[in-house]
Design a protein around this motif. Structure first.
Motif, PDB file in Angstrom:
ATOM      1  N   VAL A  24      45.511  46.630 -18.770  1.00 51.29           N
ATOM      2  CA  VAL A  24      44.421  45.692 -18.469  1.00 51.29           C
ATOM      3  C   VAL A  24      44.526  44.408 -19.281  1.00 51.29           C
ATOM      4  CG1 VAL A  24      42.782  47.426 -17.661  1.00 51.29           C
ATOM      5  CG2 VAL A  24      42.871  46.857 -20.090  1.00 51.29           C
ATOM      6  N   PHE A  25      45.311  44.418 -20.367  1.00 53.57           N
ATOM      7  CA  PHE A  25      45.540  43.200 -21.137  1.00 53.57           C
ATOM      8  C   PHE A  25      46.716  42.395 -20.585  1.00 53.57           C
ATOM      9  CE2 PHE A  25      43.733  45.954 -24.653  1.00 53.57           C
ATOM     10  CZ  PHE A  25      42.497  45.337 -24.650  1.00 53.57           C
ATOM     11  N   GLY A  26      47.433  42.975 -19.626  1.00 52.46           N
ATOM     12  CA  GLY A  26      48.580  42.295 -19.045  1.00 52.46           C
ATOM     13  C   GLY A  26      48.154  41.245 -18.027  1.00 52.46           C
ATOM     14  N   LEU A  64      45.911  39.977 -29.228  1.00 51.09           N
ATOM     15  CA  LEU A  64      45.022  39.901 -28.077  1.00 51.09           C
ATOM     16  C   LEU A  64      44.021  38.758 -28.172  1.00 51.09           C
ATOM     17  CD1 LEU A  64      44.311  43.692 -27.451  1.00 51.09           C
ATOM     18  CD2 LEU A  64      45.929  42.203 -26.253  1.00 51.09           C
ATOM     19  N   ALA A  65      43.459  38.545 -29.357  1.00 49.08           N
ATOM     20  CA  ALA A  65      42.470  37.470 -29.501  1.00 49.08           C
ATOM     21  C   ALA A  65      43.072  36.126 -29.108  1.00 49.08           C
ATOM     22  CB  ALA A  65      41.936  37.425 -30.933  1.00 49.08           C
ATOM     23  N   ASP A  66      44.332  35.907 -29.467  1.00 52.47           N
ATOM     24  CA  ASP A  66      45.007  34.656 -29.096  1.00 52.47           C
ATOM     25  C   ASP A  66      45.212  34.567 -27.585  1.00 52.47           C
ATOM     26  OD1 ASP A  66      45.160  33.847 -31.739  1.00 52.47           O
ATOM     27  OD2 ASP A  66      47.124  34.753 -32.053  1.00 52.47           O
ATOM     28  N   ALA A  80      32.446  32.800 -23.340  1.00 50.08           N
ATOM     29  CA  ALA A  80      33.114  34.089 -23.536  1.00 50.08           C
ATOM     30  C   ALA A  80      33.641  34.209 -24.964  1.00 50.08           C
ATOM     31  CB  ALA A  80      34.260  34.252 -22.541  1.00 50.08           C
ATOM     32  N   LYS A  81      33.610  35.422 -25.484  1.00 46.11           N
ATOM     33  CA  LYS A  81      34.152  35.654 -26.817  1.00 46.11           C
ATOM     34  C   LYS A  81      34.714  37.061 -26.914  1.00 46.11           C
ATOM     35  CE  LYS A  81      31.687  36.364 -30.445  1.00 46.11           C
ATOM     36  NZ  LYS A  81      30.769  36.249 -31.597  1.00 46.11           N
ATOM     37  N   VAL A  82      35.566  37.270 -27.913  1.00 46.09           N
ATOM     38  CA  VAL A  82      36.163  38.572 -28.185  1.00 46.09           C
ATOM     39  C   VAL A  82      35.425  39.220 -29.347  1.00 46.09           C
ATOM     40  CG1 VAL A  82      38.264  39.790 -28.861  1.00 46.09           C
ATOM     41  CG2 VAL A  82      38.412  37.810 -27.340  1.00 46.09           C
ATOM     42  N   VAL A  83      35.032  40.469 -29.165  1.00 44.88           N
ATOM     43  CA  VAL A  83      34.411  41.257 -30.228  1.00 44.88           C
ATOM     44  C   VAL A  83      35.440  42.283 -30.691  1.00 44.88           C
ATOM     45  CG1 VAL A  83      32.510  42.790 -30.861  1.00 44.88           C
ATOM     46  CG2 VAL A  83      32.148  40.982 -29.166  1.00 44.88           C
ATOM     47  N   VAL A  84      35.752  42.285 -31.972  1.00 45.94           N
ATOM     48  CA  VAL A  84      36.782  43.173 -32.517  1.00 45.94           C
ATOM     49  C   VAL A  84      36.123  44.279 -33.341  1.00 45.94           C
ATOM     50  CG1 VAL A  84      38.856  43.333 -33.941  1.00 45.94           C
ATOM     51  CG2 VAL A  84      38.442  41.269 -32.567  1.00 45.94           C
ATOM     52  N   LEU A  85      36.350  45.517 -32.937  1.00 42.10           N
ATOM     53  CA  LEU A  85      35.829  46.669 -33.675  1.00 42.10           C
ATOM     54  C   LEU A  85      36.884  47.183 -34.651  1.00 42.10           C
ATOM     55  CD1 LEU A  85      34.008  48.721 -30.872  1.00 42.10           C
ATOM     56  CD2 LEU A  85      33.096  46.900 -32.340  1.00 42.10           C
ATOM     57  N   GLU A  86      36.456  47.477 -35.857  1.00 41.88           N
ATOM     58  CA  GLU A  86      37.379  47.935 -36.901  1.00 41.88           C
ATOM     59  C   GLU A  86      37.988  49.298 -36.579  1.00 41.88           C
ATOM     60  OE1 GLU A  86      38.352  46.439 -39.815  1.00 41.88           O
ATOM     61  OE2 GLU A  86      37.283  44.603 -39.240  1.00 41.88           O
TER      62      GLU A  86
END
Length: 224
Positions: A24-26, A64-66, A80-86
């Protein structure tokens, strides 16, 4: 006006993802990430914010964030924004809960799976995006949740992996209030194998109203 946010949780963790980026990131043939293509059938101006939730380990492995930032710029997704979970979560409902908590999200939310796309009219109310099973050329019924709709156009039941009606959940859930969503998640979080359908079912048992959202142009990316 009531806030309305779109959340795309993509924080599943599998051993294979340590060496192979989740599809799905492709990029699709038009150069758009599948997980972003998943929301392009919506009128995105209806949402105050759009959140893509990912894991830190996958961000570090695949930058991925980039990738997201480039896509947001190309598609003019300014909200839109990216939320990063530890750390990985135990379920999709927990991923959503952590996103709400981390970003202090209030009001209504629409939760969208990253592995399919469709179009529909969305409002900030309790609802489930559904699609008729017979309209698909190919489907693995074991990977779906199924929804019963009565004659008055109310959802009366939802269940995982067992066909109870010809409608299946198309990968979209709308909740009127994040506080209510979080309340039900906290009550059910100790249950093993928790799905969003379990959250909805618990709410239905408490006489909460859910309406079906009939979608159009449904595409399962993995079936293509």
């Amino acid at each position: 006006m009531k806030s309305f946010s779109l959340i795309v949780p993509i924080a599943a963790d599998k051993p294979a993802y340590d060496t192979e980026m989740p599809f799905v990131f492709g990029l699709s043939k038009d150069g758009i990430m599948f997980c972003i293509k998943a929301i392009l059938g919506f009128q995105l101006s209806k949402f105050n914010e759009i959140y893509f939730t990912i894991l830190k380990k996958h961000d570090e492995l695949y930058c991925l964030a980039d990738l997201f930032k480039l896509q947001f710029k190309r598609l003019h997704l300014n909200n839109a924004k990216v939320v990063v979970l530890e750390e990985p979560t135990s379920s999709q409902p927990e991923t959503i809960y952590k996103t709400i908590e981390k970003e202090h999200i209030e009001g209504g939310i629409f939760i969208k799976d990253a592995d399919c796309s469709f179009s529909c009219d969305i409002e900030p109310s309790n609802g489930i995006a559904i699609y008729p099973l017979e309209n698909l050329e190919w489907v693995n019924p074991q990977h779906k949740s199924y929804v019963s709709v009565d004659d008055m156009y109310y959802i009366t039941n939802i269940i995982e992996k067992r066909i109870i009606d010809h409608y299946f959940c198309a990968g979209g859930y709308s909740f009127d209030d994040t506080k209510e969503y979080c309340k039900y998640f906290e009550e059910l979080k100790m249950n093993h194998g928790l799905y969003l359908s379990h959250i909805v079912y618990a709410m239905l048992l408490n006489k909460k109203v859910f309406r079906p959202i009939i979608v159009k142009n449904y595409v399962d990316f993995e079936a293509k």
